[in-house]
Design an enzyme around this catalytic site. Structure first.
Site, short mmCIF file in Angstrom:
data_model
loop_
_atom_site.label_atom_id
_atom_site.label_comp_id
_atom_site.label_asym_id
_atom_site.label_seq_id
_atom_site.Cartn_x
_atom_site.Cartn_y
_atom_site.Cartn_z
CG LEU A 37 -6.39 4.62 0.77
CD1 LEU A 37 -5.36 4.55 1.90
CD2 LEU A 37 -7.77 4.90 1.36
CG HIS A 89 -6.45 -2.22 7.41
ND1 HIS A 89 -7.73 -2.04 6.91
CD2 HIS A 89 -5.85 -1.01 7.34
CE1 HIS A 89 -7.88 -0.77 6.56
NE2 HIS A 89 -6.76 -0.12 6.81
CG ASP A 144 6.66 0.04 13.41
OD1 ASP A 144 5.62 -0.49 13.85
OD2 ASP A 144 7.74 0.04 14.02
CB SER A 168 4.49 6.18 6.43
OG SER A 168 4.61 4.77 6.46
NE ARG A 210 -3.75 0.09 -6.78
CZ ARG A 210 -4.15 1.16 -7.43
NH1 ARG A 210 -3.38 2.23 -7.52
NH2 ARG A 210 -5.34 1.18 -8.00
CE1 TYR A 211 -4.64 2.62 -3.37
CE2 TYR A 211 -3.79 1.66 -1.34
CZ TYR A 211 -4.65 1.61 -2.42
OH TYR A 211 -5.52 0.55 -2.55
CG LEU A 234 -8.28 0.01 0.27
CD1 LEU A 234 -7.69 -1.28 0.83
CD2 LEU A 234 -7.29 1.15 0.44
CG MET A 271 -1.79 1.20 1.37
SD MET A 271 -2.79 1.15 2.90
CE MET A 271 -3.83 -0.26 2.56
CB CYS A 298 -7.21 -9.12 -8.52
SG CYS A 298 -7.79 -10.73 -7.99
CD GLU A 317 -5.84 2.69 13.10
OE1 GLU A 317 -6.91 2.20 13.53
OE2 GLU A 317 -5.43 2.49 11.94
CD GLU A 349 -2.84 1.56 8.68
OE1 GLU A 349 -1.60 1.73 8.53
OE2 GLU A 349 -3.67 1.92 7.83
#
Length: 382
Positions: A50, A220, A297, A88, A122-123, A56, A34, A370, A304, A300
């Protein structure tokens, strides 16, 4: 021992020789994930990408709603990334894991050396298109699309493979022979790495309290609309948890819970936050949070789990620790190398299919592309 005969020097020399072998292009191991914004300033573009992804997060009128939702959520998510250090770390750890894996692959499977790890997020950057350009510049002719989601979902791995499909006519993708590793959530090396991190977290509790400590495996969540159409993710996450608990000898009570729900629609539950409240009502005072579907890491885990849920648990009078993420775990990096080695050997032995056509369809995904079922995919899970 002679310096030239030392194992470390021999390893370096052999890798340098493999990397610079005349006329030999690298075997690409393309790590799909991701991704996440490396800086706070990249947050809006990340969120827009996203929410535009119907695999997603399926939304009505997605083309119009996604930019609006991304714009509204950006200030809040920017603050969260600022709270965890300004971005991130997922790109840092993915590159670290990839470099370690490639070095081991050169030794474990010299027939396809040199190996080079590429990151295709992906994002967030580097996106698939940019990665394809880098591969063309390196002269890549053979590539393995290696999902970094241990458990398969059409919303995650499927979405990344959809993007590869959409890029199939890109000139940078022409002439590359592809195969895929699409799931590996019960691989012994992955299970061992997670179990070792849980054992390290348990060691933070007094000996007499360890066996009563509850392990909360947090993954998730998925919208129930995705779950109800038969997506295998929930079952595969459950299989990972079962494997870890078997490795631990079922030493502790445990639960599988879900996090990161977005929006008002129904999502897979129960949510991690609600599980903590329920344990507190039952008088359970020691908890370990275990990220079971993440390989490094990112927001999330760092926001979170570490900030939100841990704070809630402490306010409920609970003592909580988190099992560290896999990050730079040597056991995990070796697991990645073993998975890729087995896959390359199977392909060489004719047990797996490769293709330069990327002709893939999967009726389980929103875009039906996919490739979960198609022959050119070599399923690499063990």
């Amino acid at each position: 021992m002679s310096l030239l005969r030392s194992p470390i020097v021999s390893r370096i020399l052999s890798r340098q020789y493999a990397t610079h072998a005349a006329g030999k292009s690298p075997t690409a191991i393309v790590m799909l994930n991701m991704g996440g914004p490396s800086t706070v300033e990249e947050t809006h573009d990340f969120l827009k990408n996203l929410f535009m992804d119907g695999d997603l997060i399926p939304l009505p009128f997605q083309r119009f709603l996604a930019p609006v939702i991304a714009r509204r959520r950006t200030p809040k998510i920017e603050q969260q990334y600022a709270d965890i250090g300004g971005g991130s770390p997922i790109l840092h750890y993915t590159r670290l894991q990839g470099e370690g894996m490639a070095q081991l692959l050169d030794e474990l499977h010299p027939e396809t050396a040199p190996h080079k790890a590429y990151v295709a997020f992906r994002y967030a950057r580097p996106l698939t298109e940019a990665t394809a350009r880098e591969m063309r510049e390196d002269g890549v002719k053979r590539a393995v699309a290696f999902t970094q989601y241990p458990q398969y979902s059409c919303s995650t791995t499927g979405s990344s493979l959809n993007e590869l499909y959409r890029q199939r006519n890109n000139s940078d993708m022409q002439g590359i022979e592809w195969s895929v590793i699409d799931r590996w959530g019960t691989h012994p090396g992955f299970i061992e790495a997670v179990a070792q991190n849980i054992e390290a977290a348990l060691a933070k509790f007094p000996v007499e309290k360890r066996s009563k400590t509850v392990l909360l495996f947090s993954a998730h969540s998925l919208p129930m609309s995705v779950v109800n159409r038969g997506d295998p993710y929930v079952l595969e996450v459950s299989a990972s948890v079962a494997g870890v608990m078997q490795r631990l000898g079922h030493s502790n009570p445990y639960r599988l819970v879900w996090q990161s729900q977005v929006g008002p629609s129904a999502w897979m539950g129960m949510q991690t936050s609600e599980a903590l409240k329920g344990l507190a009502r039952l008088g359970k005072k020691q908890v370990i949070l275990v990220p079971i579907a993440f390989t490094s890491d990112h927001i999330e885990t760092l926001y979170e789990l570490d900030l939100e849920y841990s704070k809630e648990a402490r306010e409920l009078g609970m003592q909580v620790h988190r099992a560290v993420s896999l990050n730079d775990s040597p056991v995990f990096i070796r697991a990645l190398a073993d998975i890729a080695t087995d896959h390359l050997r199977d392909c060489a032995a004719g047990k797996g299919s490769t293709s330069i056509q990327m002709d893939l369809r999967c009726p389980g995904c929103t875009n039906a592309t996919c490739g979960q079922q198609k022959a050119w995919f070599k399923r690499g899970g063990r």
